[in-house]
Motif scaffolding. Structure first.
Motif, PDB file in Angstrom:
ATOM      1  N   ILE A 107     -56.412   9.174  39.291  1.00 39.33           N
ATOM      2  CA  ILE A 107     -56.253  10.618  39.037  1.00 39.33           C
ATOM      3  C   ILE A 107     -57.163  11.423  39.955  1.00 39.33           C
ATOM      4  N   THR A 108     -58.409  10.993  40.088  1.00 41.05           N
ATOM      5  CA  THR A 108     -59.355  11.697  40.961  1.00 41.05           C
ATOM      6  C   THR A 108     -58.884  11.690  42.408  1.00 41.05           C
ATOM      7  N   ALA A 109     -58.366  10.550  42.868  1.00 38.39           N
ATOM      8  CA  ALA A 109     -57.901  10.442  44.258  1.00 38.39           C
ATOM      9  C   ALA A 109     -56.741  11.394  44.526  1.00 38.39           C
ATOM     10  N   LEU A 110     -55.820  11.519  43.573  1.00 42.42           N
ATOM     11  CA  LEU A 110     -54.691  12.426  43.759  1.00 42.42           C
ATOM     12  C   LEU A 110     -55.136  13.880  43.752  1.00 42.42           C
ATOM     13  N   GLN A 137     -49.863  10.933  48.953  1.00 42.31           N
ATOM     14  CA  GLN A 137     -49.000   9.787  49.264  1.00 42.31           C
ATOM     15  C   GLN A 137     -49.606   8.543  48.630  1.00 42.31           C
ATOM     16  N   VAL A 138     -48.887   7.930  47.682  1.00 40.49           N
ATOM     17  CA  VAL A 138     -49.418   6.754  47.007  1.00 40.49           C
ATOM     18  C   VAL A 138     -48.419   5.610  47.083  1.00 40.49           C
ATOM     19  N   VAL A 139     -48.947   4.404  47.106  1.00 40.73           N
ATOM     20  CA  VAL A 139     -48.126   3.190  47.116  1.00 40.73           C
ATOM     21  C   VAL A 139     -48.435   2.411  45.842  1.00 40.73           C
ATOM     22  N   LEU A 140     -47.405   2.151  45.064  1.00 35.46           N
ATOM     23  CA  LEU A 140     -47.561   1.468  43.786  1.00 35.46           C
ATOM     24  C   LEU A 140     -47.322  -0.028  43.933  1.00 35.46           C
ATOM     25  N   PHE A 163     -50.778   6.843  54.008  1.00 31.02           N
ATOM     26  CA  PHE A 163     -50.913   6.810  52.557  1.00 31.02           C
ATOM     27  C   PHE A 163     -52.344   7.177  52.150  1.00 31.02           C
ATOM     28  N   ASP A 164     -52.464   7.875  51.030  1.00 34.50           N
ATOM     29  CA  ASP A 164     -53.800   8.178  50.505  1.00 34.50           C
ATOM     30  C   ASP A 164     -54.369   6.995  49.740  1.00 34.50           C
ATOM     31  N   VAL A 165     -53.581   6.417  48.869  1.00 39.44           N
ATOM     32  CA  VAL A 165     -54.004   5.265  48.068  1.00 39.44           C
ATOM     33  C   VAL A 165     -52.892   4.237  48.056  1.00 39.44           C
ATOM     34  N   LEU A 166     -53.241   2.992  48.299  1.00 42.95           N
ATOM     35  CA  LEU A 166     -52.303   1.883  48.203  1.00 42.95           C
ATOM     36  C   LEU A 166     -52.897   0.857  47.261  1.00 42.95           C
ATOM     37  N   MET A 167     -52.203   0.588  46.167  1.00 39.53           N
ATOM     38  CA  MET A 167     -52.671  -0.396  45.192  1.00 39.53           C
ATOM     39  C   MET A 167     -51.957  -1.730  45.407  1.00 39.53           C
ATOM     40  N   LEU A 168     -52.721  -2.798  45.308  1.00 44.97           N
ATOM     41  CA  LEU A 168     -52.186  -4.142  45.501  1.00 44.97           C
ATOM     42  C   LEU A 168     -52.727  -5.071  44.426  1.00 44.97           C
ATOM     43  N   GLY A 169     -51.905  -5.993  43.996  1.00 40.13           N
ATOM     44  CA  GLY A 169     -52.371  -7.118  43.209  1.00 40.13           C
ATOM     45  C   GLY A 169     -52.583  -8.305  44.135  1.00 40.13           C
ATOM     46  N   VAL A 170     -53.113  -9.375  43.593  1.00 42.94           N
ATOM     47  CA  VAL A 170     -53.320 -10.600  44.357  1.00 42.94           C
ATOM     48  C   VAL A 170     -52.828 -11.767  43.511  1.00 42.94           C
ATOM     49  N   GLY A 171     -52.032 -12.651  44.107  1.00 39.48           N
ATOM     50  CA  GLY A 171     -51.542 -13.815  43.388  1.00 39.48           C
ATOM     51  C   GLY A 171     -52.553 -14.946  43.380  1.00 39.48           C
ATOM     52  N   PRO A 172     -52.406 -15.905  42.484  1.00 37.35           N
ATOM     53  CA  PRO A 172     -53.317 -17.058  42.455  1.00 37.35           C
ATOM     54  C   PRO A 172     -53.338 -17.843  43.760  1.00 37.35           C
ATOM     55  N   ARG A 209     -51.794   1.313  56.955  1.00 38.97           N
ATOM     56  CA  ARG A 209     -51.709   2.746  57.233  1.00 38.97           C
ATOM     57  C   ARG A 209     -52.270   3.577  56.077  1.00 38.97           C
ATOM     58  N   SER A 210     -53.086   2.975  55.250  1.00 42.34           N
ATOM     59  CA  SER A 210     -53.604   3.619  54.051  1.00 42.34           C
ATOM     60  C   SER A 210     -55.057   4.053  54.257  1.00 42.34           C
ATOM     61  N   ARG A 211     -55.348   5.257  53.782  1.00 43.25           N
ATOM     62  CA  ARG A 211     -56.742   5.703  53.821  1.00 43.25           C
ATOM     63  C   ARG A 211     -57.607   4.817  52.928  1.00 43.25           C
TER      64      ARG A 211
END
Length: 258
Positions: free
Chosen positions: A33-36, A47-50, A154-163, A207-209
């Motif tokens: 929320i703060t980043a947006l 610009q966000v990546v989910l 992109f402003d924020v790009l969120m990623l998960g990580v697999g095992p 390409r994400s900040r």
């Protein structure tokens, strides 16, 4: 700058460790929320990546339930996805479906600014990946000679990580990890079901900040520790934010970091 292959600044990753998955989800939601709000304070469309997964869904629900979410102009947020399961529209396994159910359906978003990766409606996954690359390029005044690589900042790009250390749908040992000439690729025979997927490539992710790795659970601990090693070749070691790279972890996921 619109070329997704342009080198990003090398930024040392920062680690923020939370007690458990619930505390992690709440903390990431507040940070999101703060980043947006910060992005919109400059008059820009954020610009966000989910991403998808268990902890991502918890983050989205926490954002939707937070009173602080009212400080965001949701009509001025552009939503993208880092990867997707190539399944029929509305399939509950799709990252898009998860994000819509947990967040987007509860916010006054502009439908024209929601950019899910194509679902399986009969076209090939290669055609779907090419279509998404074109949609990314169309979102900016693309000056690149090769529109297949043009990606918004992109402003924020969120990623998960697999095992196994995969990130988005870029799996260890798969050729898509090394692709640099397009923004999106099709992935076949994924070691994690479903077998067919679409993913942004590493240059597009970069390409994400800010890049945020949001990871919980002891089953991810070895992958997290491996990706953070300086000599790591795991896909999760490749994405880096131009301004900041954050590893947002719970204690279980951080348990094997040296």
């Amino acid at each position: 700058m619109t070329d997704a292959s342009a080198p990003s600044r090398v930024v040392d990753p920062e680690l923020l460790i939370h007690r458990d998955a619930t505390a992690l989800a709440h903390a990431v939601a507040a940070r999101f929320i703060t980043a947006l709000v910060d992005a919109q304070s400059n008059g820009r469309v954020a610009q966000v990546v989910l991403t998808g997964g268990r902890v991502a869904a918890a983050v989205y629900r926490s954002v939707a339930e937070s009173p602080a979410g009212a400080s965001i102009d949701w009509q001025r947020v552009e939503f993208w996805w880092g990867d997707e399961r190539f399944l029929p529209p509305g399939d509950p396994e799709r990252n898009e479906t998860q994000a819509r159910d947990a967040l987007l359906a509860h916010m006054d978003v502009d439908p024209a600014r929601v950019h899910p990766m194509p679902a399986d409606t009969g076209q090939s996954p290669e055609a779907a990946a090419e279509a998404y690359a074109s949609e990314l390029a169309a979102a900016i005044s693309a000056l690149s000679d090769d529109k297949r690589r043009a990606v918004p900042a992109f402003d924020v790009l969120m990623l998960g990580v697999g095992p196994d250390g995969h990130v988005a749908s870029l799996f260890p040992g798969y050729p898509q990890v090394a692709v640099t000439d397009v923004a999106a690729v099709a992935v076949h025979d994924s070691p994690k079901p479903p077998p067919t997927r679409i993913s942004l490539t590493v240059p597009a992710l970069n390409r994400s900040r800010e890049v945020w790795f949001v990871v919980s659970g002891e089953d991810k601990a070895a992958a997290v520790a491996g990706a953070l090693k300086e000599t790591s070749t795991l896909p999760a070691s490749a994405p880096k934010g131009r301004n900041r790279t954050l590893w947002l972890l719970d204690e279980a996921a951080a348990s094997q970091i040296e």
